[in-house]
Design a protein around this motif. Structure first.
Motif, PDB file in Angstrom:
ATOM      1  N   CYS A 466      45.731  29.037  29.921  1.00  0.00           N
ATOM      2  CA  CYS A 466      45.723  29.798  30.990  1.00  0.00           C
ATOM      3  C   CYS A 466      46.737  30.077  31.938  1.00  0.00           C
ATOM      4  CB  CYS A 466      44.587  29.948  31.495  1.00  0.00           C
ATOM      5  SG  CYS A 466      43.682  28.676  32.285  1.00  0.00           S
ATOM      6  N   SER A 467      47.262  28.326  31.914  1.00  0.00           N
ATOM      7  CA  SER A 467      48.231  28.152  32.970  1.00  0.00           C
ATOM      8  C   SER A 467      49.178  26.986  32.379  1.00  0.00           C
ATOM      9  CB  SER A 467      47.326  26.884  33.992  1.00  0.00           C
ATOM     10  OG  SER A 467      46.893  25.008  33.331  1.00  0.00           O
ATOM     11  N   GLY A 495      45.240  27.376  37.446  1.00  0.00           N
ATOM     12  CA  GLY A 495      46.053  28.216  37.637  1.00  0.00           C
ATOM     13  C   GLY A 495      45.861  29.623  38.652  1.00  0.00           C
ATOM     14  N   CYS A 496      45.599  28.655  39.881  1.00  0.00           N
ATOM     15  CA  CYS A 496      45.836  29.164  41.428  1.00  0.00           C
ATOM     16  C   CYS A 496      47.150  29.630  42.082  1.00  0.00           C
ATOM     17  CB  CYS A 496      44.914  28.252  42.451  1.00  0.00           C
ATOM     18  SG  CYS A 496      43.236  27.998  41.479  1.00  0.00           S
ATOM     19  N   ARG A 510      42.669  30.405  45.694  1.00  0.00           N
ATOM     20  CA  ARG A 510      42.595  32.302  45.060  1.00  0.00           C
ATOM     21  C   ARG A 510      43.677  32.834  44.509  1.00  0.00           C
ATOM     22  NH1 ARG A 510      43.083  34.600  50.890  1.00  0.00           N
ATOM     23  NH2 ARG A 510      44.908  33.145  50.935  1.00  0.00           N
ATOM     24  N   ASN A 511      42.962  33.416  43.243  1.00  0.00           N
ATOM     25  CA  ASN A 511      43.473  33.980  42.491  1.00  0.00           C
ATOM     26  C   ASN A 511      44.031  32.775  41.024  1.00  0.00           C
ATOM     27  OD1 ASN A 511      43.390  36.432  43.931  1.00  0.00           O
ATOM     28  ND2 ASN A 511      45.062  35.530  44.892  1.00  0.00           N
ATOM     29  N   CYS A 512      42.834  31.903  40.956  1.00  0.00           N
ATOM     30  CA  CYS A 512      42.970  31.023  39.828  1.00  0.00           C
ATOM     31  C   CYS A 512      43.047  32.293  38.448  1.00  0.00           C
ATOM     32  CB  CYS A 512      41.961  30.245  40.083  1.00  0.00           C
ATOM     33  SG  CYS A 512      41.859  28.991  41.800  1.00  0.00           S
ATOM     34  N   SER A 513      43.582  32.153  37.584  1.00  0.00           N
ATOM     35  CA  SER A 513      43.714  32.556  36.487  1.00  0.00           C
ATOM     36  C   SER A 513      42.473  32.059  35.406  1.00  0.00           C
ATOM     37  CB  SER A 513      45.491  32.288  35.997  1.00  0.00           C
ATOM     38  OG  SER A 513      45.453  31.141  35.297  1.00  0.00           O
ATOM     39  N   CYS A 514      42.376  30.635  35.650  1.00  0.00           N
ATOM     40  CA  CYS A 514      41.904  29.965  34.636  1.00  0.00           C
ATOM     41  C   CYS A 514      40.059  30.559  34.815  1.00  0.00           C
ATOM     42  CB  CYS A 514      41.768  28.816  34.907  1.00  0.00           C
ATOM     43  SG  CYS A 514      43.611  28.866  33.465  1.00  0.00           S
ATOM     44  N   ASP A 516      36.786  31.786  35.489  1.00  0.00           N
ATOM     45  CA  ASP A 516      35.639  33.750  35.767  1.00  0.00           C
ATOM     46  C   ASP A 516      35.466  33.714  36.971  1.00  0.00           C
ATOM     47  OD1 ASP A 516      34.467  35.677  34.724  1.00  0.00           O
ATOM     48  OD2 ASP A 516      33.026  34.643  33.200  1.00  0.00           O
ATOM     49  N   GLY A 517      36.027  34.871  37.341  1.00  0.00           N
ATOM     50  CA  GLY A 517      35.746  35.445  38.968  1.00  0.00           C
ATOM     51  C   GLY A 517      34.289  36.422  38.781  1.00  0.00           C
ATOM     52  N   ASN A 545      40.108  36.959  38.727  1.00  0.00           N
ATOM     53  CA  ASN A 545      40.008  35.807  38.985  1.00  0.00           C
ATOM     54  C   ASN A 545      39.328  35.453  40.473  1.00  0.00           C
ATOM     55  OD1 ASN A 545      42.937  35.830  36.767  1.00  0.00           O
ATOM     56  ND2 ASN A 545      43.845  36.424  38.409  1.00  0.00           N
TER      57      ASN A 545
END
Length: 714
Positions: A466-467, A495-496, A510-514, A516-517, A545
């Motif tokens: 994911c990153s 992945g932030c 914030r907005n970390c793609s790896c 789970d929000g 994210n």
């Protein structure tokens, strides 16, 4: 009538001399003293006083010097021994700072710790042979000066390169947030020219200063040899055999205070900035913080020099000889040094009990030394303690308890007067209990932190799908705790995309793609609420994210209290066998070979125990490393440990070695009936050239056992 009064007084050891013989002849006729006076001189019975007085003689008409006192000698000697022990554990307590500054592994710091033992090995036998038959207090004073020189030498790296190393360290912890996914497209931002230059500078300094520290610690080891191996026989020679267990307990027990104070001093100095008069603008919790690791060494060296000056004033012998030396012993003292060196060594090597006791000493001290060499790091990694708290626990939770166990055992031996066989049996029991206790402690730990991915164990190769586009290969270890309860190696690996500062050292990413929000990790959410971001945190859960905060996931853990309770109990039990073990060494050899016997023990402990011990335990610690930091192609120190492997390798190694000590103790116990633990209780007799226990076997397969003669045989 005058003659009839004077003569009896002289026979009783009074001040007047009998008519006719010279003063020297009167001194040589100690056998003419009454049986009561001989018993008093032999046992050192001075109504329980620590002050052993000289017999009055015609030539000593002035006031007696304060340095002709066992009490004063004990004060100076034990103070020096405490400072010696302080330095060892103080250096252990600052090894984390040394590793941070020089970017070295635990095996390297373990090698540095082994240098002190190598210094002892190089000098133990020759020093104890020469000084054991010479003026021991002056030899101890000289060795104290050598110790002070070595300690001061350890401060030179800070004086010469302290500022440069600090600049390099701060460059690795640049202000601002850790690199995120969109900070750069390649490694040029992190691996710029300044960073490469600073890294090369640190490497060149390390290549010079680490060998320098090794040499200084080698000198420290040389200085330590004289204090330990000469002081104990000197004390034993100047007190009665009945009082010897109490003196040994006081000596060894107070010695244990030194390592405890060393950890406390380390905890204090690491909370002071490396330049005490400078305010860095951040506290000891900041990763940029460097404690004043050099400050305690200046304190220790200064007091060692003062004590060495006092040690020069003590006489060669406090308690004088009540019985003349036999002609052979007198001739030995006139002979040149080293004439009978190899004969003396042979006597020790053919003493079977001494050899088994030596092997036991090696296996007893290896696990204790190995555990304490890396105990602060173990507490930091397994129980999440800060460095200063780990040092406090190491000093108070273990070493002070050891001192209490040693003093308690000395009092028990003094009151119960056990046989040598009983003493040896208890020493074996303490080894068995310690070994079993270490096995129990393997299962006492806090839950391991849940890392998302480690890859091959090197920072630059730990990637997530994911990153993959974030180019995190040269990002330093900057752990963050995601709201999904996983710890990520850096915001880049998670992945932030952006960051928000919460305080001087804490950032939110914030907005970390790896991440789970939809997850609600307690640690991350509590961190947000702690910084008054509760209203803002509601908006963090709107997208797929997630977010992360600085630091590793993992809250407080109360298992540290269970560990301390069990560990302290084990230290107390094991320490209760120390006094008896030392007495077995002193009592199983000839009086004139006491210092040499201590030298043999010191030599064997150094060669087979303390030299390989920190290296062996350091290798075990490094084997538990699951992630090494790496930036710009250069590997750094271990960034994270597998706590399960750490426990089993570290504590299991200690338990296994102590079990070998238990086996050696059983062999000593099987032969201990030949040792007389209280030789001074019998009627004083003229010494023979080779004193042998009455029960000593004379068969060819067992060498005659040299038992320490009474204190009249000086």
């Amino acid at each position: 009538m005058t003659a009839s009064v004077v003569a009896p007084v002289s026979q009783a050891g009074g001040e007047a001399s009998p008519p006719g013989p010279t003063a020297e002849d009167a001194d040589m006729k100690g056998v003419e003293a009454t049986p009561e006076e001989q018993e008093r001189l032999a046992t050192g019975n001075n109504n329980g006083s620590l002050d052993t007085k000289l017999p009055s003689r015609p030539q000593h008409t002035g006031p007696r010097s304060a340095f002709y006192s066992t009490r004063v000698f004990m004060l100076v000697f034990l103070s020096g021994w405490v400072l010696q022990g302080m330095f060892l554990t103080y250096f252990v307590s600052v090894t984390t700072t040394v590793e941070k500054l020089y970017k070295v592994e635990s095996k390297t710091t373990g090698t540095l710790l082994a240098a002190t033992e190598i210094g002892q090995i190089c000098t133990a036998l020759f020093l104890t042979y020469l000084a054991g038959r010479g003026h021991r207090p002056r030899w101890i004073a000289c060795m104290m000066l050598v110790l002070a020189v070595g300690v001061i030498g350890c401060v030179v790296p800070h004086v010469r390169h302290g500022t440069e190393l600090l600049v390099v360290l701060l460059d690795g912890h640049r202000s601002g947030p850790a690199p995120t996914c969109n900070t750069y497209e390649n490694s040029s931002v992190i691996c710029d020219e300044v960073h490469v230059t600073n890294t090369a500078t640190r490497s060149s300094i390390t290549n010079v200063m680490i060998p320098w520290l090794f040499i200084c610690l080698l000198i420290v080891g040389v200085g330590q040899t004289g204090i330990a191996t000469l002081g104990i026989p000197y004390v034993d020679d100047n007190v009665g055999s009945r009082q010897s267990p109490l003196y040994m307990a006081i000596t060894i027990g107070i010695r244990v205070i030194g390592p405890a104070l060393g950890f406390l001093l380390g905890a204090l100095c690491t909370r002071v900035y490396v330049y005490p008069l400078t305010d860095p603008g951040y506290d000891s919790t900041d990763p940029r913080w460097v404690g004043a690791w050099w400050l305690g060494m200046v304190f220790i060296a200064s007091f060692v020099v003062i004590l060495s000056a006092l040690m020069f004033f003590f006489p060669k012998q406090i308690k004088q000889d009540p019985i003349p030396l036999p002609p052979k012993k007198c001739q030995e003292r006139r002979d040149p040094f080293f004439k009978d060196f190899f004969a003396t060594i042979k006597r020790q090597l053919t003493n079977d009990i001494l050899m088994w006791r030596t092997a036991s000493s090696v296996f007893h001290l290896m696990p204790i030394s190995g555990v304490y060499s890396f105990l602060p790091k173990y507490l930091e990694k397994n129980f999440r303690l800060p460095t200063h708290d780990a040092n406090l626990v190491s000093g108070l939770g273990g070493i002070l308890v050891m001192g209490l166990g040693i003093i308690t055992s000395g009092v028990v031996i003094l009151k119960l007067v056990p046989s040598a066989r009983q003493v040896a049996a208890w020493t074996a029991v303490t080894a068995a209990i310690y070994s079993a206790g270490m096995v129990v402690l393997m299962f006492v730990s806090c839950p391991d932190k849940s890392y998302r991915y480690f890859g091959s164990g090197i920072m630059g190769e730990s990637n997530l799908e994911c990153s993959l586009g974030c180019h995190c290969a040269d990002v330093a270890f900057s752990p963050v705790c995601g709201q999904d309860r996983y710890t990520y190696l850096s915001p880049c690996q998670a992945g932030c995309l952006d960051s928000l500062q919460l305080d001087n050292t804490t950032w939110m990413y914030r907005n970390c793609s790896c991440i789970d929000g939809t997850m609600r990790g307690e640690e991350a959410i509590n961190a947000i609420e702690r910084y008054s971001e509760r209203n803002f945190s509601d908006k963090l859960f709107t997208g797929p994210n997630g977010f992360a905060v600085s630091g590793e996931c993992g809250g407080p853990c109360d298992q540290i209290y269970v560990f301390i309770a069990i560990f302290a109990a084990l230290m107390f039990v094991h320490a209760s066998g120390e006094v008896g073990a030392v007495l077995l060494i002193i009592r199983c050899t000839d009086k004139y070979d006491k210092a040499m016997a201590m030298g043999v023990i010191q030599f064997a402990i150094g060669v087979f125990g303390n030299v390989p011990c920190p290296i062996l335990f350091g290798a075990a610690v490094d084997a538990a490393c699951r992630l090494r930091d790496a930036a710009c192609g250069a590997l750094g120190a271990c960034a994270s440990y597998d706590t399960d492997s750490f426990r089993f390798l570290y504590l299991g190694l200690s338990a296994g070695i102590m079990f070998l000590a238990f086996i050696m103790d059983l062999l000593v116990w099987s032969k201990a009936s030949r040792i007389d633990m209280n030789p001074g209780e019998g009627r004083p007799q003229l010494p023979s050239s080779s004193p042998v226990s009455p029960t000593s076997p004379t068969t060819a397969d067992s060498a005659p056992l040299h038992v320490a003669p009474t204190d009249t045989q000086l």
